[in-house]
Design an enzyme around this catalytic site. Sequence first.
Site, PDB file in Angstrom:
ATOM      1  N   GLY A 138       0.901  -0.918   0.064  1.00  0.00           N
ATOM      2  CA  GLY A 138      -0.160  -0.154   0.076  1.00  0.00           C
ATOM      3  C   GLY A 138       0.937   1.224  -0.010  1.00  0.00           C
ATOM      4  O   GLY A 138       1.846   1.380  -0.765  1.00  0.00           O
TER       5      GLY A 138
ATOM      6  N   GLU B 159      21.408  -4.165 -22.743  1.00  0.00           N
ATOM      7  CA  GLU B 159      21.817  -5.354 -23.228  1.00  0.00           C
ATOM      8  C   GLU B 159      20.838  -6.112 -23.991  1.00  0.00           C
ATOM      9  O   GLU B 159      20.548  -7.374 -24.328  1.00  0.00           O
ATOM     10  CB  GLU B 159      22.293  -6.577 -22.016  1.00  0.00           C
ATOM     11  CG  GLU B 159      23.370  -6.184 -21.473  1.00  0.00           C
ATOM     12  CD  GLU B 159      24.343  -7.137 -20.572  1.00  0.00           C
ATOM     13  OE1 GLU B 159      24.316  -7.993 -21.204  1.00  0.00           O
ATOM     14  OE2 GLU B 159      24.984  -6.832 -19.842  1.00  0.00           O
TER      15      GLU B 159
HETATM   16  C1  FAD Z   1      21.035   2.701 -18.398  1.00  0.00           C
HETATM   17  C2  FAD Z   1      21.439   2.116 -19.722  1.00  0.00           C
HETATM   18  C3  FAD Z   1      22.665   1.674 -19.840  1.00  0.00           C
HETATM   19  C4  FAD Z   1      23.267   1.079 -20.897  1.00  0.00           C
HETATM   20  N1  FAD Z   1      24.560   0.609 -20.957  1.00  0.00           N
HETATM   21  C5  FAD Z   1      25.004   0.314 -22.018  1.00  0.00           C
HETATM   22  C6  FAD Z   1      26.605  -0.141 -22.269  1.00  0.00           C
HETATM   23  O1  FAD Z   1      27.046  -0.098 -21.085  1.00  0.00           O
HETATM   24  N2  FAD Z   1      26.963  -0.098 -23.514  1.00  0.00           N
HETATM   25  C7  FAD Z   1      26.235  -0.105 -24.558  1.00  0.00           C
HETATM   26  O2  FAD Z   1      26.824  -0.279 -25.486  1.00  0.00           O
HETATM   27  N3  FAD Z   1      25.082   0.318 -24.487  1.00  0.00           N
HETATM   28  C8  FAD Z   1      24.275   0.533 -23.388  1.00  0.00           C
HETATM   29  N4  FAD Z   1      22.877   0.687 -23.416  1.00  0.00           N
HETATM   30  C9  FAD Z   1      22.175   0.652 -24.457  1.00  0.00           C
HETATM   31  C10 FAD Z   1      21.213  -0.251 -24.756  1.00  0.00           C
HETATM   32  O3  FAD Z   1      21.490  -1.595 -24.708  1.00  0.00           O
HETATM   33  C11 FAD Z   1      20.107   0.292 -25.411  1.00  0.00           C
HETATM   34  O4  FAD Z   1      19.554   1.323 -24.926  1.00  0.00           O
HETATM   35  C12 FAD Z   1      19.096  -1.020 -25.821  1.00  0.00           C
HETATM   36  O5  FAD Z   1      19.752  -1.966 -26.651  1.00  0.00           O
HETATM   37  C13 FAD Z   1      18.006  -0.342 -26.757  1.00  0.00           C
HETATM   38  O6  FAD Z   1      18.341   0.447 -27.738  1.00  0.00           O
HETATM   39  P1  FAD Z   1      17.651   2.032 -27.695  1.00  0.00           P
HETATM   40  O7  FAD Z   1      17.587   2.540 -26.609  1.00  0.00           O
HETATM   41  O8  FAD Z   1      18.288   2.853 -28.923  1.00  0.00           O
HETATM   42  O9  FAD Z   1      16.017   1.754 -28.197  1.00  0.00           O
HETATM   43  P2  FAD Z   1      15.532   1.628 -29.950  1.00  0.00           P
HETATM   44  O10 FAD Z   1      16.326   0.462 -30.653  1.00  0.00           O
HETATM   45  O11 FAD Z   1      15.394   2.980 -30.577  1.00  0.00           O
HETATM   46  O12 FAD Z   1      14.362   0.673 -29.634  1.00  0.00           O
HETATM   47  C14 FAD Z   1      12.987   1.508 -29.301  1.00  0.00           C
HETATM   48  C15 FAD Z   1      12.030   0.663 -29.159  1.00  0.00           C
HETATM   49  O13 FAD Z   1      11.641  -0.147 -30.229  1.00  0.00           O
HETATM   50  C16 FAD Z   1      11.833  -1.571 -30.256  1.00  0.00           C
HETATM   51  N5  FAD Z   1      12.238  -2.251 -31.233  1.00  0.00           N
HETATM   52  C17 FAD Z   1      13.558  -1.772 -31.834  1.00  0.00           C
HETATM   53  N6  FAD Z   1      13.594  -2.368 -33.104  1.00  0.00           N
HETATM   54  C18 FAD Z   1      12.792  -3.689 -33.036  1.00  0.00           C
HETATM   55  C19 FAD Z   1      12.430  -4.671 -33.674  1.00  0.00           C
HETATM   56  N7  FAD Z   1      13.362  -5.042 -34.787  1.00  0.00           N
HETATM   57  N8  FAD Z   1      11.327  -5.580 -33.281  1.00  0.00           N
HETATM   58  C20 FAD Z   1      10.785  -5.129 -32.309  1.00  0.00           C
HETATM   59  N9  FAD Z   1      10.912  -4.122 -31.430  1.00  0.00           N
HETATM   60  C21 FAD Z   1      11.893  -3.240 -31.711  1.00  0.00           C
HETATM   61  C22 FAD Z   1      12.682  -1.693 -28.736  1.00  0.00           C
HETATM   62  O14 FAD Z   1      12.072  -2.914 -28.233  1.00  0.00           O
HETATM   63  C23 FAD Z   1      12.174  -0.365 -27.887  1.00  0.00           C
HETATM   64  O15 FAD Z   1      10.999  -0.917 -27.538  1.00  0.00           O
HETATM   65  C24 FAD Z   1      22.450   1.067 -21.816  1.00  0.00           C
HETATM   66  C25 FAD Z   1      21.238   1.659 -21.945  1.00  0.00           C
HETATM   67  C26 FAD Z   1      20.643   2.172 -20.969  1.00  0.00           C
HETATM   68  C27 FAD Z   1      19.343   3.010 -20.640  1.00  0.00           C
END
Ligand code: FAD
Length: 380
Positions: A340, A364
Amino acid sequence: MVDFSLTKQQQELVEKYKDFAERVIIPVRAKYDESSEFPWEVIKKAYDEGLMNSQIPKKLGGEGLNIFDSQLGSEELGAACAGICISIDANMLALTPWIIAADDEQLKRFMGRLNEEKGTAAYALTEPNAGSDVAGIKTTAIKKGDKYIINGHKRFITNGEGAMYHTVFALTDPERGARSLTCFVVPTDLPGVEILPRLDKMGQRGSVQNEIKYNDVEIPVENLIGREGEGFLIGMKTFDRTRTGVAALSIGIARSAYEISRDWAKNRIQFGKPVTANQAVSFMLAEMATKIELARLITWKAAWYFEQGLKTPGTYSAMAKYYASDVAMEVTTDAVQVMGGDGYTRSFGVEKMMRDAKLCQIYEGTNQVQKLVISKGILR
Ligand SMILES: Cc1cc2nc3c(=O)[nH]c(=O)nc-3n(C[C@H](O)[C@H](O)[C@H](O)COP(=O)(O)OP(=O)(O)OC[C@H]3O[C@@H](n4cnc5c(N)ncnc54)[C@H](O)[C@@H]3O)c2cc1C
């Protein structure tokens, strides 16, 4: 016969991580959640007590753990504080390409300096226009004589600031695109490495993320990991190995939130009886406990597949990562509900766990991307 019991050594390992979490992490987790600073004091102690770089062989200063044992540690650290856990585990993320493809000389050179200075490393894959779509990477590494010149822009890089090394993925031939994606180790004290201010974020605030620009950064050819063009494979193999760690960390978050809300609910009297006397509450707790057990089963199985050397462990680590992080989100949300108004305050820690859990569904590879990996694996 299937055996779910841990060996004596594994039990001792769990105790070692639990003890570290209670002594070193829990007392400072609220401070880092508030400040969003990098938890250097914890990292230094983790080095002193042999918790850093868990899968690096002992002769190179690591713990020499396999993937199964390493994820046991991640559950304990995640149960204490997901943000601080990811500061420790992101180091291992950056070093995993080295385990996969670096040669002995490189491992000695890089690990030597890292151990000596109790330093950190960061995994630099994501870019502004290449998140889920890793093939969209634009950073380049153009060979000139005995050097590669790196230019590009990375985003969301955990441990980015303060790291001694960045494991960077870049194209050696932009015309060939992702087929030329290659992995490099970039020392961050080189001219041209520009670390932008850390990002402000919802949860896991005991870790830091930065955008990074590489402006004509010259690195020696000896810092190429594996071969030119192997970067995509190395990057994906890295995630196959590290996603069980994210799954275990998610289970740790869920376990803590479940235990706090269960114990609170047993003692909360409303209508003259504990709120757990209502099936609406006790069934919620029953579902939370069941989901945690199931998430741990798939995570252990995924980690076990690696130790068996089977062909498709990446499919299982993607299953574990997506399932366990969804469970963490559901269980932490329910824990707040069970408690709650108390759940919604900062007094008990479950609201922090709910914020922390969300990120496990995103980094990841988002959980949608995990389903792409799984569907490719099962339809192959
Ligand atoms: C706090 C944090 C720590 C991180 N640490 C690291 C790190 O140490 N090193 C590193 O290299 N990266 C890191 N990242 C990056 C992270 O891996 C990416 O944010 C993640 O892979 C998603 O990429 P994006 O944010 O560009 O989302 P986008 O790729 O723009 O995706 C946006 C949305 O579209 C969906 N989507 C995209 N393509 C498809 C598809 N083909 N089919 C279905 N759905 C889809 C996604 O699931 C999401 O919901 C980190 C991110 C955060 C937020």
